[in-house]
Enzyme design. Structure first.
Site, short mmCIF file in Angstrom:
data_model
loop_
_atom_site.label_atom_id
_atom_site.label_comp_id
_atom_site.label_asym_id
_atom_site.label_seq_id
_atom_site.Cartn_x
_atom_site.Cartn_y
_atom_site.Cartn_z
N LYS A 22 0.89 -1.32 -0.14
CA LYS A 22 0.04 -0.06 0.00
C LYS A 22 0.89 1.14 -0.07
O LYS A 22 0.78 2.20 -0.90
CB LYS A 22 -0.96 -0.09 1.27
CG LYS A 22 -1.61 1.06 1.49
CD LYS A 22 -2.35 1.45 2.73
CE LYS A 22 -3.11 2.63 3.22
NZ LYS A 22 -2.04 3.57 3.57
N ASN A 23 1.75 1.35 0.97
CA ASN A 23 2.57 2.55 1.20
C ASN A 23 3.56 2.62 -0.02
O ASN A 23 3.65 3.98 -0.54
CB ASN A 23 3.43 2.66 2.21
CG ASN A 23 2.43 2.70 3.82
OD1 ASN A 23 1.37 2.96 3.43
ND2 ASN A 23 3.10 1.92 4.64
N ASP A 121 -5.58 8.06 8.56
CA ASP A 121 -5.80 7.51 9.93
C ASP A 121 -5.71 8.62 11.00
O ASP A 121 -4.90 9.49 10.95
CB ASP A 121 -4.67 6.51 10.32
CG ASP A 121 -4.91 5.17 9.72
OD1 ASP A 121 -5.80 4.87 9.21
OD2 ASP A 121 -4.01 4.55 9.28
N ASP A 319 3.97 0.92 11.82
CA ASP A 319 2.58 0.39 11.44
C ASP A 319 2.34 -1.19 12.00
O ASP A 319 1.02 -1.60 11.89
CB ASP A 319 2.72 0.16 9.76
CG ASP A 319 2.41 1.58 9.26
OD1 ASP A 319 1.90 2.55 9.98
OD2 ASP A 319 2.60 1.64 7.99
#
Length: 434
Positions: A22-23, A121, A319
């Site tokens: 994702k990142n 987030d 994370d």
């Protein structure tokens, strides 16, 4: 609002493939704005944050062609700068954190960009000074409108400069690298982030014609070029998913093989979970986790309590601290979890305490976990996912717990994990999307 109903206490078994990172995807997608030529990206995860960024690029005028379920070709040869003034741009830009990385490419290629304060987030303050200070030093003019929460940035020409970053920000480094790639002269970035995803971005830019050296270190040198061309790029597997699956296997006593992990790119992740007591072995590029009835937290050499904390790469990624925390609740032994970067990321532990975990929240950054060695299993409750990583930690807790759990607001989990319920159900989990 969607929810997961989870019937816990089931052992899982089988193979699971991690999604694309994702990142990394959020950086790589923004980089397509640097060239008018086609860029093909594969192993893209089908998750909310990535899909929203693709939608934003499409609305901005990038030609988007999906050639396979995980593969897209992008061509930014006809960008519509007027889209930056629309309500659609405001809505999409505010909904994802990754939108911030359009700033560097847009500034370098078009001399201007604006951006609403990005979302993401809710894990505490996430300042953006590193981005804007770096771009200003390259020759940009920056302003922030407190009334509409818009960032405005423009330049009459970027020029290379020596930069000492005030923090090793991954997205900040990515933004500055992308801008510097088309700047006049040489840019040196010291205290640069050096995560594998940032390395992937630099290698992709070099294939496009950039001249970046020092890749993998915290000292990057970028010789600006006049233009960049097209390329093909494949994303790494998502290290956060891999760590999540390792933790899930240990906590649920499951026998799982995580396939195609790109193990050399995982840094301290496997060793950190080993110190939490989870056994694993490498089988080629796969990680095999055997079923364990019990696991024991390691101590330091002098016998003192293990401290698991986040660090900049190659340290343990922040994370995965939520996953490490929940894994420790059912281990034998005690651990201190120290979340240094974000002051709101540990607040989900109240739900674990309600499930029966023994946790002392020392302050917003530290929690002491007294493991129960699976002698007192967690019990199912109804809870709400506050962010992506805490949401998956709560899902792992629910999978290990006795009885029925309901996790609300699973859209947060969907932002970062592709079809997580379907993939875990294939291993024997019982998760129903409500």
């Amino acid at each position: 609002m969607a929810s997961f109903e989870v019937i816990g206490g089931k052992r899982l078994k089988g193979d699971i493939f991690p999604q694309g990172a994702k990142n990394e995807a959020l950086q790589i997608l923004c980089a397509v704005l640097l060239t008018p030529e086609p860029v093909t990206i594969s192993n893209l995860p089908d998750i909310v944050d990535v899909n929203k960024l693709i939608e934003l690029l499409d609305n901005l005028g990038v030609k988007v062609n999906r050639t396979a379920p995980d593969t897209y070709t992008f061509q930014a040869d006809d960008i519509n700068l007027d889209y930056l003034q629309t309500d659609s741009f405001v809505k999409l830009g505010r909904s994802i954190r990754g939108s911030v990385m359009i700033l560097g490419p847009m500034l370098a290629r078009f001399g201007q960009c604006k951006l609403p304060k990005p979302g993401g987030d809710k894990i505490g303050r996430r300042r953006m000074d590193t981005h804007f200070i770096g771009l200003e030093k390259l020759g940009a003019t920056f302003s922030y409108d407190t009334h509409d929460s818009f960032f405005h940035i423009e330049t009459k020409g970027l020029k290379g400069v020596y930069l000492l970053l005030d923090e090793a920000s991954v997205t900040g480094t990515a933004n500055i690298v992308m801008a510097a790639a088309l700047a006049e002269g040489t840019t040196t970035i010291y205290n640069a982030a050096c995560e594998p995803y940032l390395q992937q971005l630099c290698r992709m830019l070099n294939r496009m014609g950039a001249k970046i050296s020092g890749v993998g270190s915290n000292l990057l040198t970028i010789e600006g070029v006049e233009k960049l061309g097209g390329t093909e790029h494949r994303l790494l597997p998502d290290m956060i998913e891999i760590g999540s699956f390792i933790g899930m296997a240990g906590m649920t006593g499951s026998e799982i093989t995580i396939k195609d992990c790109q193990i050399p790119e995982l840094g301290l992740i496997p060793d950190t979970f080993r110190r939490l007591g989870i056994n694993m072995e490498y089988r080629g590029d796969d990680i095999y986790i055997p079923a364990q009835d019990h696991y024991e937290i390691d101590t330091y050499i002098d016998g003192s309590i293990l401290n698991v904390s986040d660090h900049t790469w190659p340290g343990f990624t922040p994370d995965l601290l939520s996953i490490a925390l929940v894994v420790a609740t059912q281990a034998k032994g005690t651990a201190l979890i120290h979340q240094k970067m974000f002051e709101s990321r540990l607040f989900f532990v109240d739900k674990l305490i309600e499930m029966g975990a023994q946790i002392i929240l020392c302050d917003p950054h530290r929690a002491t976990i007294i493991g129960q060695n699976k002698q007192v299993p967690l019990k199912g409750i109804t809870m709400t996912s506050p962010d992506i990583r805490a949401g998956v930690a709560l899902l792992i807790a629910a999978l290990s717990a006795e009885g029925r759990s309901v996790i609300n607001n699973v859209e947060q989990i969907d932002r970062g994990y592709q079809n997580i319920d379907g993939r875990l159900n294939a291993l024997g989990a019982e998760i129903r999307r409500l």
